[in-house]
Scaffold this active site. Structure first.
Site, PDB file in Angstrom:
ATOM      1  N   SER A  29       0.796  -1.228   0.000  1.00 16.61           N
ATOM      2  CA  SER A  29       0.000   0.000   0.000  1.00 16.61           C
ATOM      3  C   SER A  29       0.827   1.276   0.000  1.00 16.61           C
ATOM      4  O   SER A  29       0.317   2.335  -0.368  1.00 16.61           O
ATOM      5  CB  SER A  29      -0.964   0.024   1.182  1.00 16.61           C
ATOM      6  OG  SER A  29      -0.284   0.277   2.386  1.00 16.61           O
ATOM      7  N   LYS A  72       0.495   4.600   6.649  1.00 16.40           N
ATOM      8  CA  LYS A  72      -0.201   5.467   5.692  1.00 16.40           C
ATOM      9  C   LYS A  72       0.431   6.854   5.700  1.00 16.40           C
ATOM     10  O   LYS A  72       1.202   7.198   6.576  1.00 16.40           O
ATOM     11  CB  LYS A  72      -1.694   5.591   6.036  1.00 16.40           C
ATOM     12  CG  LYS A  72      -2.439   4.274   6.080  1.00 16.40           C
ATOM     13  CD  LYS A  72      -2.514   3.607   4.720  1.00 16.40           C
ATOM     14  CE  LYS A  72      -3.129   2.227   4.820  1.00 16.40           C
ATOM     15  NZ  LYS A  72      -2.907   1.443   3.628  1.00 16.40           N
TER      16      LYS A  72
END
Length: 167
Positions: A29, A72
């Site tokens: 990710s 993230k």
């Protein structure tokens, strides 16, 4: 001997929960910035003095209460309006310049395409915007500050990619 072991355990717990911890990247990710199995040192103590800034890489609690943590990037801050249109991310009506994503890949949406970030919340996304590669705020919504565990300080493994992340 028992006192030394107890003191060592207490010291380790204090360091891990209040000063810094280490993490290993799992998944794709955050590509192209971070890759599978890379390791980082992340700082916990800055969260006691300031909020993360736009662009910071943070470690958050997974919103599904699985006990997992996600890596993230902070995209939206309290008070921001985030919108995704035609594959681009807009913050308060201005297209975000994202030199950390794969060139030419457009940012998709899951359900919503716009969010208003409340006080005490952050909008986070993975750098890998290819379809289905990042479960992030586009999927689960803004993240409360209390779920931001730490901020990436440096990548130490692999040694050839040693990087200090600015704050």
């Amino acid at each position: 001997m028992i006192k030394i072991v107890i003191m060592a355990v207490v010291l380790a717990v204090v360091i891990r929960h209040f000063i810094f911890n280490t993490t290993m990247v799992i998944g794709q990710s955050m590509e192209p910035t971070l890759h599978e199995r890379e390791r980082m040192i992340c700082l916990v103590f800055p969260n006691y003095f300031s909020d993360p800034k736009r662009g910071d890489i943070v470690i958050i609690d997974a919103p599904d209460e699985s006990g997992k943590e996600y890596v993230k990037r902070v995209i939206g801050l309290p008070g921001d309006h985030i919108q995704i249109e035609e594959g681009k991310v807009f913050v308060n009506g201005v297209a975000l310049k994202e030199n950390y994503t794969h060139p030419g890949v457009s940012t998709g949406i899951y359900q919503d395409k716009a969010w208003d970030i409340k006080e005490g919340e952050f909008f986070v996304m993975g750098d890998n915007r290819q379809q289905g590669m990042s479960i992030d705020s586009r999927y689960f919504g803004p993240v409360e500050k209390k779920h931001v565990r730490s901020r990436a300080a440096l990548r130490y493994y692999p040694f050839s990619k040693f990087t200090v992340f600015s704050h």
